[in-house]
Scaffold this motif. Structure first.
Motif, PDB file in Angstrom:
ATOM      1  N   UNK A 203       0.840  -1.210   0.000  1.00  0.00           N
ATOM      2  CA  UNK A 203       0.000   0.000   0.000  1.00  0.00           C
ATOM      3  C   UNK A 203       0.874   1.259   0.000  1.00  0.00           C
ATOM      4  N   UNK A 204       1.935   1.242   0.789  1.00  0.00           N
ATOM      5  CA  UNK A 204       2.858   2.378   0.820  1.00  0.00           C
ATOM      6  C   UNK A 204       3.556   2.528  -0.525  1.00  0.00           C
ATOM      7  N   UNK A 205       3.983   1.408  -1.094  1.00  0.00           N
ATOM      8  CA  UNK A 205       4.633   1.435  -2.401  1.00  0.00           C
ATOM      9  C   UNK A 205       3.691   2.001  -3.463  1.00  0.00           C
TER      10      UNK A 205
ATOM     11  N   UNK B  86       5.750  11.375  -3.329  1.00  0.00           N
ATOM     12  CA  UNK B  86       7.188  11.233  -3.099  1.00  0.00           C
ATOM     13  C   UNK B  86       7.516  11.026  -1.619  1.00  0.00           C
ATOM     14  N   UNK B  87       6.639  11.466  -0.722  1.00  0.00           N
ATOM     15  CA  UNK B  87       6.874  11.252   0.706  1.00  0.00           C
ATOM     16  C   UNK B  87       6.754   9.774   1.079  1.00  0.00           C
ATOM     17  N   UNK B  88       6.117   8.981   0.243  1.00  0.00           N
ATOM     18  CA  UNK B  88       5.956   7.549   0.522  1.00  0.00           C
ATOM     19  C   UNK B  88       7.113   6.709  -0.011  1.00  0.00           C
TER      20      UNK B  88
ATOM     21  N   UNK C  13       9.527   5.497   3.024  1.00  0.00           N
ATOM     22  CA  UNK C  13       8.930   4.416   3.823  1.00  0.00           C
ATOM     23  C   UNK C  13       8.764   3.114   3.033  1.00  0.00           C
ATOM     24  N   UNK C  14       8.426   3.213   1.756  1.00  0.00           N
ATOM     25  CA  UNK C  14       8.294   2.003   0.939  1.00  0.00           C
ATOM     26  C   UNK C  14       9.637   1.297   0.816  1.00  0.00           C
ATOM     27  N   UNK C  15      10.677   2.066   0.579  1.00  0.00           N
ATOM     28  CA  UNK C  15      12.018   1.487   0.474  1.00  0.00           C
ATOM     29  C   UNK C  15      12.428   0.847   1.794  1.00  0.00           C
TER      30      UNK C  15
ATOM     31  N   UNK D 134      13.473  10.061  -8.300  1.00  0.00           N
ATOM     32  CA  UNK D 134      12.538  11.191  -8.332  1.00  0.00           C
ATOM     33  C   UNK D 134      12.833  12.225  -7.253  1.00  0.00           C
ATOM     34  N   UNK D 135      13.576  11.840  -6.231  1.00  0.00           N
ATOM     35  CA  UNK D 135      13.739  12.699  -5.055  1.00  0.00           C
ATOM     36  C   UNK D 135      15.010  13.528  -5.065  1.00  0.00           C
ATOM     37  N   UNK D 136      15.807  13.428  -6.098  1.00  0.00           N
ATOM     38  CA  UNK D 136      17.060  14.183  -6.144  1.00  0.00           C
ATOM     39  C   UNK D 136      17.193  14.920  -7.475  1.00  0.00           C
ATOM     40  N   UNK D 137      17.919  16.021  -7.411  1.00  0.00           N
ATOM     41  CA  UNK D 137      18.178  16.787  -8.629  1.00  0.00           C
ATOM     42  C   UNK D 137      19.546  16.437  -9.222  1.00  0.00           C
TER      43      UNK D 137
END
Length: 187
Positions: free
Chosen positions: A43-45, A53-55, A58-60, A89-92
């Motif tokens: 569900x988190x994934x 992106x906040x999930x 926790x999914x990882x 997705x979380x880094x530039x």
């Protein structure tokens, strides 16, 4: 006023530090760790894969813990790999994006290599492990930019899942996920 020597305090401080260093860190293999159940982790994934992106973290975390608790389980390893890839997705920083994607792909490739015919008969949450592992891989492969050259393999895996005799007997949410991935791939 009584004068105290700082020596006992120093000894006590060093003793506390030695004790702390001798204990295993929280979450190490020597201390029990609470593992999430597969349904909660999925569900988190799914929240993460739908853009939350906040999930992702926790999914990882959940799938890394599940995969460590179930060595050799292709399903949890595939999800851990997909969540690792999502970190891009979380880094530039381009080199970090590439690193996250490649690390995740390596995990997914390993998960696919672990699949055996027996995984068609073993189910998790009403879905054969082989089908969910392949769908997780297909969804990740098809979401990546073309430069990773995984699109064709993702389409083949998606076709294998949807053409599999057990697909029609899987729960509706699983079938819906496969159809959504197919629709995105077609557009």
């Amino acid at each position: 006023m009584q004068h105290r020597s700082p020596i006992p305090l120093l000894i006590a401080g060093k003793l506390a530090l030695l004790i702390a260093l001798a204990l295993p860190p929280i979450g190490s293999a020597q201390m029990p760790v609470a593992h999430p159940d597969l349904t909660t982790a999925v569900a988190t994934f799914q929240r993460a894969s739908h853009g939350d992106t906040a999930a992702i973290a926790p999914a990882l975390r959940d799938f890394t813990a599940l995969s460590a608790a179930r060595p050799g389980d292709p399903l949890t390893l595939a999800y851990a790999g997909a969540a690792t890839s999502m970190q891009a997705r979380t880094t530039w920083l381009p080199w970090k994006k590439l690193g996250h994607a490649e690390d995740g792909l390596a995990m997914i490739d390993k998960a696919l290599a672990l699949l055996t015919p027996a995984h068609d008969a073993v189910s998790a949450r009403g879905v054969p492990v082989a089908l969910e592992t392949k769908l997780t891989a297909a969804g990740t492969f098809l979401a990546l930019p073309a430069m990773f050259n995984r699109g064709e393999r993702g389409r083949r895996l998606l076709d294998e899942v949807m053409q599999h005799p057990a697909f029609r007997a899987t729960p509706a949410p699983f079938q819906d996920s496969a159809r959504q991935i197919a629709a995105k791939a077609a557009s």
